[in-house]
Design a protein around this motif. Structure first.
Motif, PDB file in Angstrom:
ATOM      1  N   ILE A 194       5.200   4.999  -0.350  1.00  0.00           N
ATOM      2  CA  ILE A 194       4.360   3.995  -1.018  1.00  0.00           C
ATOM      3  C   ILE A 194       4.213   2.756  -0.145  1.00  0.00           C
ATOM      4  CG2 ILE A 194       4.213   2.455  -3.020  1.00  0.00           C
ATOM      5  CD1 ILE A 194       5.558   4.638  -4.664  1.00  0.00           C
ATOM      6  N   VAL A 195       5.324   2.321   0.475  1.00  0.00           N
ATOM      7  CA  VAL A 195       5.273   1.149   1.369  1.00  0.00           C
ATOM      8  C   VAL A 195       4.357   1.422   2.550  1.00  0.00           C
ATOM      9  CG1 VAL A 195       6.640  -0.291   2.915  1.00  0.00           C
ATOM     10  CG2 VAL A 195       7.532   0.293   0.661  1.00  0.00           C
ATOM     11  N   CYS A 196       4.468   2.593   3.149  1.00  0.00           N
ATOM     12  CA  CYS A 196       3.616   2.952   4.295  1.00  0.00           C
ATOM     13  C   CYS A 196       2.148   2.987   3.899  1.00  0.00           C
ATOM     14  CB  CYS A 196       4.026   4.314   4.846  1.00  0.00           C
ATOM     15  SG  CYS A 196       5.646   4.330   5.610  1.00  0.00           S
ATOM     16  N   CYS A 197       1.869   3.400   2.680  1.00  0.00           N
ATOM     17  CA  CYS A 197       0.486   3.455   2.211  1.00  0.00           C
ATOM     18  C   CYS A 197      -0.088   2.060   2.023  1.00  0.00           C
ATOM     19  CB  CYS A 197       0.430   4.242   0.906  1.00  0.00           C
ATOM     20  SG  CYS A 197      -1.228   4.559   0.297  1.00  0.00           S
ATOM     21  N   CYS A 198       0.762   1.105   1.668  1.00  0.00           N
ATOM     22  CA  CYS A 198       0.285  -0.258   1.378  1.00  0.00           C
ATOM     23  C   CYS A 198       0.252  -1.165   2.610  1.00  0.00           C
ATOM     24  CB  CYS A 198       1.177  -0.897   0.312  1.00  0.00           C
ATOM     25  SG  CYS A 198       1.137  -0.062  -1.286  1.00  0.00           S
ATOM     26  N   LEU A 199       1.104  -0.922   3.585  1.00  0.00           N
ATOM     27  CA  LEU A 199       1.229  -1.849   4.717  1.00  0.00           C
ATOM     28  C   LEU A 199      -0.070  -2.084   5.493  1.00  0.00           C
ATOM     29  CD1 LEU A 199       4.724  -1.210   6.353  1.00  0.00           C
ATOM     30  CD2 LEU A 199       3.880  -3.293   5.285  1.00  0.00           C
ATOM     31  N   PRO A 200      -0.868  -1.059   5.821  1.00  0.00           N
ATOM     32  CA  PRO A 200      -2.062  -1.311   6.629  1.00  0.00           C
ATOM     33  C   PRO A 200      -3.075  -2.264   5.991  1.00  0.00           C
ATOM     34  CG  PRO A 200      -1.526   1.025   6.657  1.00  0.00           C
ATOM     35  CD  PRO A 200      -0.645   0.389   5.632  1.00  0.00           C
ATOM     36  N   VAL A 201      -3.092  -2.360   4.664  1.00  0.00           N
ATOM     37  CA  VAL A 201      -4.079  -3.230   4.009  1.00  0.00           C
ATOM     38  C   VAL A 201      -3.493  -4.597   3.657  1.00  0.00           C
ATOM     39  CG1 VAL A 201      -5.345  -1.270   3.065  1.00  0.00           C
ATOM     40  CG2 VAL A 201      -3.512  -2.303   1.719  1.00  0.00           C
ATOM     41  N   LEU A 202      -2.208  -4.817   3.911  1.00  0.00           N
ATOM     42  CA  LEU A 202      -1.600  -6.091   3.563  1.00  0.00           C
ATOM     43  C   LEU A 202      -2.209  -7.278   4.310  1.00  0.00           C
ATOM     44  CD1 LEU A 202       2.227  -5.480   3.024  1.00  0.00           C
ATOM     45  CD2 LEU A 202       0.502  -6.139   1.359  1.00  0.00           C
ATOM     46  N   PRO A 203      -2.475  -7.181   5.642  1.00  0.00           N
ATOM     47  CA  PRO A 203      -3.094  -8.335   6.318  1.00  0.00           C
ATOM     48  C   PRO A 203      -4.430  -8.738   5.711  1.00  0.00           C
ATOM     49  CG  PRO A 203      -2.222  -6.785   7.923  1.00  0.00           C
ATOM     50  CD  PRO A 203      -2.139  -6.105   6.596  1.00  0.00           C
ATOM     51  N   GLN A 204      -5.283  -7.765   5.414  1.00  0.00           N
ATOM     52  CA  GLN A 204      -6.573  -8.079   4.806  1.00  0.00           C
ATOM     53  C   GLN A 204      -6.394  -8.669   3.404  1.00  0.00           C
ATOM     54  OE1 GLN A 204      -9.198  -4.755   4.522  1.00  0.00           O
ATOM     55  NE2 GLN A 204     -10.916  -5.940   3.734  1.00  0.00           N
ATOM     56  N   PHE A 205      -5.450  -8.129   2.643  1.00  0.00           N
ATOM     57  CA  PHE A 205      -5.180  -8.672   1.303  1.00  0.00           C
ATOM     58  C   PHE A 205      -4.690 -10.107   1.404  1.00  0.00           C
ATOM     59  CE2 PHE A 205      -2.157  -9.548  -2.115  1.00  0.00           C
ATOM     60  CZ  PHE A 205      -2.932  -9.290  -3.226  1.00  0.00           C
ATOM     61  N   TYR A 206      -3.847 -10.391   2.404  1.00  0.00           N
ATOM     62  CA  TYR A 206      -3.334 -11.752   2.579  1.00  0.00           C
ATOM     63  C   TYR A 206      -4.456 -12.717   2.915  1.00  0.00           C
ATOM     64  CZ  TYR A 206      -0.778 -15.733   4.453  1.00  0.00           C
ATOM     65  OH  TYR A 206      -0.319 -16.996   4.694  1.00  0.00           O
ATOM     66  N   ARG A 207      -5.310 -12.318   3.861  1.00  0.00           N
ATOM     67  CA  ARG A 207      -6.404 -13.207   4.253  1.00  0.00           C
ATOM     68  C   ARG A 207      -7.373 -13.453   3.103  1.00  0.00           C
ATOM     69  NH1 ARG A 207      -6.152 -10.027   9.016  1.00  0.00           N
ATOM     70  NH2 ARG A 207      -7.863  -8.734   8.237  1.00  0.00           N
ATOM     71  N   ARG A 208      -7.623 -12.451   2.293  1.00  0.00           N
ATOM     72  CA  ARG A 208      -8.642 -12.573   1.257  1.00  0.00           C
ATOM     73  C   ARG A 208      -8.132 -13.243  -0.010  1.00  0.00           C
ATOM     74  NH1 ARG A 208     -12.421  -7.486   0.181  1.00  0.00           N
ATOM     75  NH2 ARG A 208     -12.876  -8.054   2.348  1.00  0.00           N
ATOM     76  N   HIS A 209      -6.865 -13.046  -0.350  1.00  0.00           N
ATOM     77  CA  HIS A 209      -6.368 -13.521  -1.638  1.00  0.00           C
ATOM     78  C   HIS A 209      -5.200 -14.491  -1.504  1.00  0.00           C
ATOM     79  CE1 HIS A 209      -8.927 -10.614  -3.675  1.00  0.00           C
ATOM     80  NE2 HIS A 209      -8.452  -9.677  -2.871  1.00  0.00           N
ATOM     81  N   VAL A 210      -4.147 -14.082  -0.796  1.00  0.00           N
ATOM     82  CA  VAL A 210      -2.924 -14.878  -0.773  1.00  0.00           C
ATOM     83  C   VAL A 210      -3.138 -16.212  -0.085  1.00  0.00           C
ATOM     84  CG1 VAL A 210      -0.507 -14.931  -0.046  1.00  0.00           C
ATOM     85  CG2 VAL A 210      -1.534 -12.794  -0.822  1.00  0.00           C
ATOM     86  N   SER A 211      -3.875 -16.222   1.044  1.00  0.00           N
ATOM     87  CA  SER A 211      -4.067 -17.478   1.783  1.00  0.00           C
ATOM     88  C   SER A 211      -4.779 -18.523   0.940  1.00  0.00           C
ATOM     89  CB  SER A 211      -4.846 -17.209   3.067  1.00  0.00           C
ATOM     90  OG  SER A 211      -6.114 -16.653   2.773  1.00  0.00           O
ATOM     91  N   SER A 212      -5.786 -18.108   0.144  1.00  0.00           N
ATOM     92  CA  SER A 212      -6.503 -19.059  -0.696  1.00  0.00           C
ATOM     93  C   SER A 212      -5.598 -19.604  -1.795  1.00  0.00           C
ATOM     94  CB  SER A 212      -7.738 -18.404  -1.307  1.00  0.00           C
ATOM     95  OG  SER A 212      -7.377 -17.280  -2.087  1.00  0.00           O
ATOM     96  N   VAL A 213      -4.740 -18.728  -2.356  1.00  0.00           N
ATOM     97  CA  VAL A 213      -3.811 -19.176  -3.395  1.00  0.00           C
ATOM     98  C   VAL A 213      -2.806 -20.167  -2.814  1.00  0.00           C
ATOM     99  CG1 VAL A 213      -1.995 -18.436  -4.980  1.00  0.00           C
ATOM    100  CG2 VAL A 213      -4.078 -17.077  -4.746  1.00  0.00           C
ATOM    101  N   VAL A 214      -2.283 -19.850  -1.613  1.00  0.00           N
ATOM    102  CA  VAL A 214      -1.321 -20.747  -0.968  1.00  0.00           C
ATOM    103  C   VAL A 214      -1.970 -22.096  -0.669  1.00  0.00           C
ATOM    104  CG1 VAL A 214       0.064 -21.115   1.113  1.00  0.00           C
ATOM    105  CG2 VAL A 214       0.069 -18.879  -0.018  1.00  0.00           C
ATOM    106  N   SER A 215      -3.208 -22.087  -0.189  1.00  0.00           N
ATOM    107  CA  SER A 215      -3.911 -23.338   0.107  1.00  0.00           C
ATOM    108  C   SER A 215      -4.117 -24.159  -1.153  1.00  0.00           C
ATOM    109  CB  SER A 215      -5.266 -23.036   0.759  1.00  0.00           C
ATOM    110  OG  SER A 215      -5.099 -22.326   1.948  1.00  0.00           O
ATOM    111  N   TYR A 216      -4.477 -23.488  -2.244  1.00  0.00           N
ATOM    112  CA  TYR A 216      -4.694 -24.204  -3.501  1.00  0.00           C
ATOM    113  C   TYR A 216      -3.398 -24.835  -4.004  1.00  0.00           C
ATOM    114  CZ  TYR A 216      -5.535 -24.992  -8.465  1.00  0.00           C
ATOM    115  OH  TYR A 216      -5.616 -25.556  -9.711  1.00  0.00           O
ATOM    116  N   VAL A 217      -2.290 -24.044  -3.968  1.00  0.00           N
ATOM    117  CA  VAL A 217      -1.011 -24.569  -4.433  1.00  0.00           C
ATOM    118  C   VAL A 217      -0.559 -25.729  -3.560  1.00  0.00           C
ATOM    119  CG1 VAL A 217       1.436 -24.001  -4.743  1.00  0.00           C
ATOM    120  CG2 VAL A 217      -0.322 -22.370  -5.451  1.00  0.00           C
ATOM    121  N   TRP A 218      -0.761 -25.606  -2.247  1.00  0.00           N
ATOM    122  CA  TRP A 218      -0.366 -26.674  -1.333  1.00  0.00           C
ATOM    123  C   TRP A 218      -1.161 -27.948  -1.605  1.00  0.00           C
ATOM    124  CZ3 TRP A 218       3.442 -28.024   1.665  1.00  0.00           C
ATOM    125  CH2 TRP A 218       3.254 -29.023   2.628  1.00  0.00           C
TER     126      TRP A 218
END
Length: 284
Positions: A194-218
């Motif tokens: 399951i981890v191997c299946c998710c790892l390749p898309v994590l960078p794109q998920f971070y750029r699209r969703h997590v980074s905006s959330v982190v910027s907003y919280v900051w």
């Protein structure tokens, strides 16, 4: 299997539990083995489909290799599931050997299943790495991408250890003790897949969703006021940020009624500061 099996002898030697406990343990172990096949099949199909979208967007040689592996994966795990369901006739003989009936040779089924499963894990590991190192990209980038897919090596190790534990189960026949080890390695194998299946898309998920959330919280954690602005104490920092370098508020901002009302409220305490600067026309 372990949370529901500990009560009935999982991890204990078979001769240290009662017949009633062994019956319940065997029945639940068989159910867990039946569900293992579709779970692993779906996870490996997800990995193969992901490889197809990344490395075979058109019908190339890689595309047909992935199609062949997907077909073999479905057939193999379907056969494993049917074997577990029809291991004995009647099925009750699986967990109660004393009743009359016939059973398939489970030793051959367990061993062949573990071997083929290990081979398929290594194929899923080698397939993307072989393709990555044939791409025209910097060497450092190849190592970085390979490191993401190489996390599947842990799944291969778990698969090998499961094979070793399965051989040990066949040799000693201590089901409640040895099958617990097999179950642990199966759980580790599923988790790593399951981890191997998710790892390749994590960078794109971070750029699209997590980074905006982190910027907003900051931004929300920053102080709401930054002291008096150059236009006076009544002029909010947000309003001062709207003023251009030339001391003027751009026309497209002034045309927004909501922005104007906000500015008007922000300078209500000292409105002449902003008007005197020429940022807002005198007629407003």
């Amino acid at each position: 299997m372990l949370p529901i099996g500990i009560k009935y002898g999982a991890g204990l030697h078979q001769w240290d539990i009662s017949n009633a406990q062994f019956t319940v343990f065997s029945r639940r172990a068989n159910i867990a083995a039946i569900f293992y096949s579709p779970v692993m099949c779906l996870i490996k199909l997800a990995i193969l489909f992901q490889l197809a979208s990344l490395f075979a967007p058109v019908k190339s040689r890689m595309y047909w290799v992935i199609c062949a592996l997907s077909t073999l994966t479905i057939m193999f795990y379907l056969a494993c599931m049917i074997f577990r369901i029809l291991q004995c006739i009647p099925r009750e003989k699986i967990w109660n050997p004393s009743i009359p009936g016939t059973c398939i040779n489970s030793t051959a089924g367990i061993l062949s299943s573990a071997i083929v499963n290990t081979i398929s894990d290594f194929l899923l590991l080698v397939l993307p790495l072989h393709t990555i190192w044939r791409l025209h990209m910097p060497q450092s980038k190849k190592w970085q991408v390979s490191a993401v897919f190489a996390t599947g090596l842990f799944g291969c190790i778990c698969s090998i250890m499961r094979l070793v534990a399965s051989i040990d189960l066949i040799n000693n026949g201590d089901a409640t003790y040895t099958l617990t080890t097999v179950s642990l390695w199966c759980d580790a194998e599923i988790t790593s897949a399951i981890v191997c299946c998710c790892l390749p898309v994590l960078p794109q998920f971070y750029r699209r969703h997590v980074s905006s959330v982190v910027s907003y919280v900051w931004s929300r954690l920053q102080p709401s006021t930054a002291g008096p602005s150059m236009y006076g104490a009544g002029f909010s920092p947000r309003a001062s940020a709207m003023v251009g370098a030339n001391g003027k508020i751009p026309g497209h901002i002034l045309q927004t009624k909501e922005t104007y009302l906000e500015l008007k409220e922000s300078v209500s305490k000292d409105g002449e500061n902003l008007k005197g600067s020429g940022a807002i026309p005198r007629g407003w």
